[in-house]
Every structure is written in structure tokens, then in C-alpha cells.
Motif scaffolding. Structure first.
Motif, PDB file in Angstrom:
ATOM      1  N   LEU A 169      11.873 -34.806 -47.840  1.00 13.08           N
ATOM      2  CA  LEU A 169      13.296 -35.019 -47.541  1.00 13.08           C
ATOM      3  C   LEU A 169      13.984 -33.677 -47.280  1.00 13.08           C
ATOM      4  O   LEU A 169      14.662 -33.494 -46.272  1.00 13.08           O
ATOM      5  CB  LEU A 169      13.961 -35.759 -48.706  1.00 13.08           C
ATOM      6  CG  LEU A 169      15.454 -36.091 -48.565  1.00 13.08           C
ATOM      7  CD1 LEU A 169      15.760 -37.415 -49.247  1.00 13.08           C
ATOM      8  CD2 LEU A 169      16.343 -35.022 -49.160  1.00 13.08           C
ATOM      9  N   LYS A 170      13.780 -32.734 -48.180  1.00 11.16           N
ATOM     10  CA  LYS A 170      14.458 -31.429 -48.066  1.00 11.16           C
ATOM     11  C   LYS A 170      14.043 -30.689 -46.800  1.00 11.16           C
ATOM     12  O   LYS A 170      14.888 -30.235 -46.015  1.00 11.16           O
ATOM     13  CB  LYS A 170      14.156 -30.594 -49.314  1.00 11.16           C
ATOM     14  CG  LYS A 170      14.982 -29.317 -49.433  1.00 11.16           C
ATOM     15  CD  LYS A 170      14.397 -28.149 -48.685  1.00 11.16           C
ATOM     16  CE  LYS A 170      15.372 -26.984 -48.608  1.00 11.16           C
ATOM     17  NZ  LYS A 170      14.834 -25.855 -47.851  1.00 11.16           N
ATOM     18  N   ALA A 171      12.731 -30.556 -46.597  1.00  8.94           N
ATOM     19  CA  ALA A 171      12.264 -29.775 -45.454  1.00  8.94           C
ATOM     20  C   ALA A 171      12.662 -30.462 -44.145  1.00  8.94           C
ATOM     21  O   ALA A 171      13.140 -29.806 -43.206  1.00  8.94           O
ATOM     22  CB  ALA A 171      10.747 -29.589 -45.530  1.00  8.94           C
ATOM     23  N   GLY A 172      12.497 -31.772 -44.098  1.00 11.32           N
ATOM     24  CA  GLY A 172      12.788 -32.508 -42.864  1.00 11.32           C
ATOM     25  C   GLY A 172      14.261 -32.498 -42.518  1.00 11.32           C
ATOM     26  O   GLY A 172      14.642 -32.169 -41.386  1.00 11.32           O
TER      27      GLY A 172
ATOM     28  N   ASP B 232       8.717 -23.101 -45.744  1.00 15.62           N
ATOM     29  CA  ASP B 232       7.276 -22.813 -45.652  1.00 15.62           C
ATOM     30  C   ASP B 232       6.613 -22.993 -47.014  1.00 15.62           C
ATOM     31  O   ASP B 232       5.545 -23.584 -47.132  1.00 15.62           O
ATOM     32  CB  ASP B 232       7.041 -21.377 -45.160  1.00 15.62           C
ATOM     33  CG  ASP B 232       7.338 -21.245 -43.673  1.00 15.62           C
ATOM     34  OD1 ASP B 232       7.598 -22.283 -43.034  1.00 15.62           O
ATOM     35  OD2 ASP B 232       7.315 -20.116 -43.167  1.00 15.62           O
ATOM     36  N   ARG B 233       7.268 -22.494 -48.052  1.00 16.14           N
ATOM     37  CA  ARG B 233       6.722 -22.632 -49.397  1.00 16.14           C
ATOM     38  C   ARG B 233       6.703 -24.107 -49.821  1.00 16.14           C
ATOM     39  O   ARG B 233       5.728 -24.608 -50.373  1.00 16.14           O
ATOM     40  CB  ARG B 233       7.558 -21.818 -50.386  1.00 16.14           C
ATOM     41  CG  ARG B 233       6.906 -21.732 -51.754  1.00 16.14           C
ATOM     42  CD  ARG B 233       7.904 -21.435 -52.850  1.00 16.14           C
ATOM     43  NE  ARG B 233       8.710 -20.251 -52.568  1.00 16.14           N
ATOM     44  CZ  ARG B 233       8.954 -19.308 -53.449  1.00 16.14           C
ATOM     45  NH1 ARG B 233       8.445 -19.384 -54.636  1.00 16.14           N
ATOM     46  NH2 ARG B 233       9.735 -18.297 -53.159  1.00 16.14           N
TER      47      ARG B 233
ATOM     48  N   VAL C 241      11.665 -11.248 -59.538  1.00 16.61           N
ATOM     49  CA  VAL C 241      10.916 -12.503 -59.609  1.00 16.61           C
ATOM     50  C   VAL C 241      10.974 -13.213 -58.259  1.00 16.61           C
ATOM     51  O   VAL C 241      10.033 -13.887 -57.853  1.00 16.61           O
ATOM     52  CB  VAL C 241      11.480 -13.423 -60.722  1.00 16.61           C
ATOM     53  CG1 VAL C 241      10.785 -14.774 -60.722  1.00 16.61           C
ATOM     54  CG2 VAL C 241      11.328 -12.750 -62.080  1.00 16.61           C
ATOM     55  N   GLY C 242      12.099 -13.025 -57.558  1.00 17.46           N
ATOM     56  CA  GLY C 242      12.284 -13.676 -56.268  1.00 17.46           C
ATOM     57  C   GLY C 242      12.820 -15.080 -56.441  1.00 17.46           C
ATOM     58  O   GLY C 242      13.459 -15.383 -57.439  1.00 17.46           O
ATOM     59  N   GLY C 243      12.542 -15.919 -55.472  1.00 15.08           N
ATOM     60  CA  GLY C 243      13.148 -17.243 -55.444  1.00 15.08           C
ATOM     61  C   GLY C 243      12.436 -18.288 -56.277  1.00 15.08           C
ATOM     62  O   GLY C 243      12.878 -19.438 -56.315  1.00 15.08           O
ATOM     63  N   ASN C 244      11.324 -17.939 -56.917  1.00 13.27           N
ATOM     64  CA  ASN C 244      10.604 -18.958 -57.688  1.00 13.27           C
ATOM     65  C   ASN C 244      11.333 -19.277 -58.984  1.00 13.27           C
ATOM     66  O   ASN C 244      11.283 -18.525 -59.954  1.00 13.27           O
ATOM     67  CB  ASN C 244       9.176 -18.484 -57.986  1.00 13.27           C
ATOM     68  CG  ASN C 244       8.374 -19.531 -58.745  1.00 13.27           C
ATOM     69  OD1 ASN C 244       8.841 -20.653 -58.938  1.00 13.27           O
ATOM     70  ND2 ASN C 244       7.194 -19.170 -59.185  1.00 13.27           N
ATOM     71  N   MET C 245      11.991 -20.444 -58.966  1.00 11.73           N
ATOM     72  CA  MET C 245      12.804 -20.855 -60.105  1.00 11.73           C
ATOM     73  C   MET C 245      11.977 -21.062 -61.368  1.00 11.73           C
ATOM     74  O   MET C 245      12.483 -20.959 -62.480  1.00 11.73           O
ATOM     75  CB  MET C 245      13.482 -22.161 -59.691  1.00 11.73           C
ATOM     76  CG  MET C 245      14.489 -22.700 -60.633  1.00 11.73           C
ATOM     77  SD  MET C 245      15.278 -24.132 -59.868  1.00 11.73           S
ATOM     78  CE  MET C 245      14.025 -25.367 -60.047  1.00 11.73           C
TER      79      MET C 245
END
Lengths: 81, 405
Positions: B336-339, B385-386, B132-136
């Protein structure tokens, strides 16, 4: 409008079930509606029904059911006439 | 020292002091944890002794009833000593926050919250899945309801079984309970998920991969096959989609960001001590690159302010009766997370330029090796990126909330 709205939900809502199986007052969040799908539905509604969604209507409540969305579309259409 | 021991000594217990005491333990073991990729057992034991695992559990359930901001501060304190310990603590609290927000309508989960506080349980989560990968928000495995009994645990009518191949299960083998996502039934769509609480005694674990990573080595995030069984009432009543967007995602971003800021803050402190020693040696003259200390602190202060604002908004939204505006908050937590994840790396890079080759060493008082390696996980934990693609879309609908109040 009902048919168009359900088709929009099927195309953009990424719901767990087909919109045809949902009652007008069924909880769309329980059917899997998330933030990203809300944006896609909002943009599709603006395009399909030729309305503009104001920030004030972008609430959890607005997208809670098909009935609620219908009410909002009618209201926006009557305002734009 | 435990709360009761402090009371006997006539001192008030505070979460800040308790986190500082655990950080002192974590600091002593941080290099060994990093070198060996070992679970930070001593620091986690200290967290249990201090009662800090139950920090978010309401007082009515025997917990400390602390705010998310107080827990974020504790994450930041721990991260200045050992990033793996801090990340494990953050990940545990994310699970507790989900149970507090979405489980208090269910008797089983209320009792389980009492157990977390009383028995000082450590919770881990199994959201990732092989294939499935990282998609929770997507699962391949499904809960099987009403199945008979095979293996450990109690079930029968009204029971569930579940088998999941988790691709990265942080400290799964060291946890006292697992929170596992799965499709709600055999015929459910991948996004139609539930969250199941499985105490350790109800599941069998098999390690199917290794965790020999660049950083965050003590989180022991190896692949794990989980076979769980129990009562159907252990499944949280709310759909996982709602738990994720209301609690798991925003709390993750807030607590992870607090950990990253702690790592960056310790890097800046090492650079500051390096400069102090250099200035002492040169009888007051500033060495080249000294102005970078100011630049690093400027950026760090902006990051702290960003996380403080995020925490304040989130806590205010959850405290008021009206439901939050889902699109605006999701965009806010994503930026917030990406920055913060990328800017913290910039802060450490400034520190590295100050410390030079003393910072480039793998050991020593000015080494920034661990900080850089640990922090490089930040842009990857839900790939930036996602996140930014999603955020751009969310921002089409929702004007970002600026303003200074």
C-alpha cells in the motif's frame, strides 16, 4: 531437533538474546521477533527439516514460542512421511 | 466552531465538518507556511479548538472515539488544503494510536490519554537518530533507569533519564509531548527498544540542524537534541518492536497514504478548474490533453479504493480477538505504502500536463508546485527501495490477499 531449532533462531531470528537463554515457552515476540524474521525462520525451517509450511500455519500463534515451533515441525514431518 | 457551540446552534457536530472547517483555515495559510518553512500554527490551533487532536482517544478517556477510517478521511481533507498541516495531524494520530493500543494497561498512560483529550495536546515522535539513519527499529541511545536528578522534571528512585540526538524530529519544538524510542537499558541490543512518553515540561530541546527542504516545509523536521527525564512508568510496557509492527507502521502507512491522496486530489481539482476555464473560453472545444483529466481520476479512484481496503482490513483485524497474521498484514501495508506514494505522483504529473505552464508556476490558482514538492517526500518516508526489498521477502512466505470482498 531442539538444538537445530535454536541454532536456526540464532541465525535467522534477529532476537535480542541468544536462543539458548530462552525457555521453550518463552514469548519470542517479547525477544524481538518481527515479520521479516518470521519469514527467514520459516524458510530456514523448511530447508533444515525438509518440510513445507502451509499458509494456514503462518500465524502469530505458530511463531510465539520454541515449543510451538517444535510442535508444528513434528506435525509437518509426520504428515510428510 | 466548537462542539458545544454547535449544539447550542442546534447542529450536530461531525468530524467531517470539523476537518473541513480546519482545512479552510489551513488553506488561507498554506502558501505562507510553504514559502517560509513555518509551522502551520493557525491550522494546528484550529485542530485544537475543534477537539480533533483527541479524535482517536476513546470516549471513556474524554476523547471523540473516532475510527481510524474517519481520521484518515480527515487527513485527506486537510491535505487538500495544506499538506504540512495534514502530515502533522497524521503523525500526531499515529502516536495517539500507539498509546490507545498499547498503553491502556498502564495507569500513567491512561491518565495521559485523558490529558491529550482534555488539554488538547499535540504529540510528536523522536524515532530517527543521528548515526542510526532512518531505521526506526534500531536505537543508539538508551534509557537510564533509577538515576538521580539533574535538570528539569521529577525523578529519583524509579526514574529514568534519556539523551537522544534525533536526526529529523517533525514539529518537535511545537509539540506538547514527545514519544521517544531508545534501547531498553545500557546493555541492550540496538533492536531491544522501548517507547517513552515525555511531556514537554519534562524535556529540554536543542535544535541542532535546519529544515530547509524541497517540500513538506511546514513540518519543521529539523535535527533536535532531546534530554528527557521522568518516572519509569512513563515507558510503555510493551516492547517497541511489538508497538511498531502492530500499530505504528500500519497506521503510519494508512494515514500517510490518506494525506498523499488528498494532495493528489487537490492537484486533479486544479486541473479540472483549468480545463473548465479553457473550455468556456473556446466555446466548448476540449483543449489538447483534456483526456488526461479522465486518466488522472481513474488512477486516483483506484488509489482511494486501495487505501479503503487497507483501512477496512486493518480495522477488522484489530476488532477481532484473534491475533492478526503478522506476515500477511505487513506485506499488505508495505505494498500500500510503496504503491500509493508513487502513483499519487503520477496523478499530479497528469494534472501538470493538463495545466501546462500555468501548473508549472510557483503561484496562481493552477500552480502544482507545492503538490509536486510535498508529494516527492512520499517515496522517501521510509525509502520505497528498502520497503520493497522487505516486502519481496515477506511475499515469499505469504500469498498476497487478493479477492474482491
Amino acid at each position: 531437533m531442539e538444538v537445530d531449532l535454536r541454532a536456526t533462531l540464532d541465525r535467522h531470528g534477529r532476537l535480542d538474546v541468544p536462543a539458548a537463554t530462552l525457555a521453550d515457552d518463552a514469548d519470542l515476540y517479547a525477544a524481538g521477533l518481527d515479520s521479516l524474521a518470521i519469514v527467514n525462520i520459516m524458510l530456514a525451517i523448511e530447508e533444515t527439516f525438509q518440510v513445507e509450511f502451509p499458509d494456514s500455519l503462518l500465524s502469530r500463534q505458530s511463531f510465539s514460542s520454541i515449543a510451538s515451533l517444535e510442535r508444528i515441525i513434528r506435525q509437518l514431518q509426520s504428515e510428510s512421511v | 466552531m466548537t462542539a458545544s457551540a454547535l449544539e447550542l446552534a442546534g447542529q450536530a457536530w461531525s468530524i467531517e465538518d470539523a476537518a473541513a472547517r480546519v482545512a479552510a483555515v489551513a488553506k488561507r495559510h498554506a502558501d505562507q507556511v510553504d514559502r517560509d518553512g513555518a509551522f502551520p500554527a493557525a491550522a494546528i490551533a484550529a485542530l485544537k479548538t475543534e477537539g480533533l487532536l483527541g479524535a482517536l482517544v476513546p470516549v471513556a478517556f474524554g476523547g471523540l472515539g473516532e475510527t481510524l477510517s474517519a481520521v484518515a478521511e480527515a487527513c485527506c481533507t486537510l491535505a487538500q488544503a495544506c499538506a504540512s498541516t495534514a502530515m502533522i495531524y497524521a503523525m500526531h494520530q499515529i502516536q495517539v494510536a500507539c498509546l490507545v493500543r498499547h498503553g491502556t494497561g498502564s495507569t500513567w498512560h491512561c491518565n495521559f490519554l485523558r490529558r491529550i483529550a482534555a488539554q488538547r495536546l499535540l504529540l510528536a515522535s523522536v524515532t530517527s537518530e543521528e548515526g542510526v539513519g532512518g531505521n526506526m527499529r534500531s536505537s543508539a541511545c538508551a534509557v537510564q533507569l533509577g538515576t538521580g536528578s539533574h535538570g528539569a522534571g521529577q525523578r529519583g528512585a524509579g526514574g529514568y533519564t534519556l539523551e537522544k540526538r534525533g536526526s529529523a524530529v517533525s514539529y518537535g519544538e511545537h509539540a506538547d509531548a514527545l514519544l521517544i524510542t531508545a534501547r531498553s537499558g545500557a546493555y541492550a541490543k540496538p533492536s531491544d527498544q522501548v517507547l517513552v512518553v515525555s511531556p514537554r515540561e519534562d524535556c529540554e530541546l536543542e535544535r541542532t540542524g535546519t529544515w530547509n527542504a524541497l517540500g513538506m516545509r511546514g513540518t519543521c523536521s529539523s535535527a533536535l537534541r532531546v534530554v528527557a527525564a521522568g518516572k519509569a512508568e512513563q515507558i510503555l510496557p510493551a516492547p517497541f518492536g511489538q508497538i511498531a509492527s502492530d500499530t505504528m507502521v500500519p497506521v503510519s502507512h494508512l494515514l500517510w497514504a490518506s494525506v498523499w491522496i488528498g494532495i493528489a486530489a487537490d492537484a486533479v481539482d486544479r486541473a479540472r478548474l483549468f480545463l473548465r476555464a479553457a473550455v468556456r473560453r473556446s466555446e466548448g472545444a476540449l483543449p489538447p490533453g483534456a483526456l488526461r483529466l479522465s486518466m488522472a481520476v481513474e488512477l486516483l479512484e483506484m488509489l482511494q479504493a486501495r487505501v479503503t481496503v487497507g483501512l477496512r482490513r486493518f480495522e477488522a483485524a484489530r476488532a477481532c480477538a484473534a491475533e492478526p497474521i503478522p506476515v500477511g498484514e505487513a506485506a499488505d501495508m508495505n505494498t500500500l505504502k510503496a504503491g500509493v506514494s508513487e502513483a499519487c505522483l503520477q496523478v499530479v504529473h497528469q494534472a501538470l500536463l493538463i495545466c501546462g505552464f500555468a501548473g508549472y508556476q510557483n503561484e496562481g490558482p493552477y500552480s502544482l508546485s507545492r503538490h509536486l514538492r510535498d508529494l516527492n517526500s512520499a517515496p522517501l518516508m521510509i525509502n520505497n527501495d528498502r520497503i520493497r526489498e522487505t516486502t519481496a521477502r515477506l511475499l515469499l512466505a505469504s500469498k498476497p490477499r487478493l479477492g474482491l470482498l
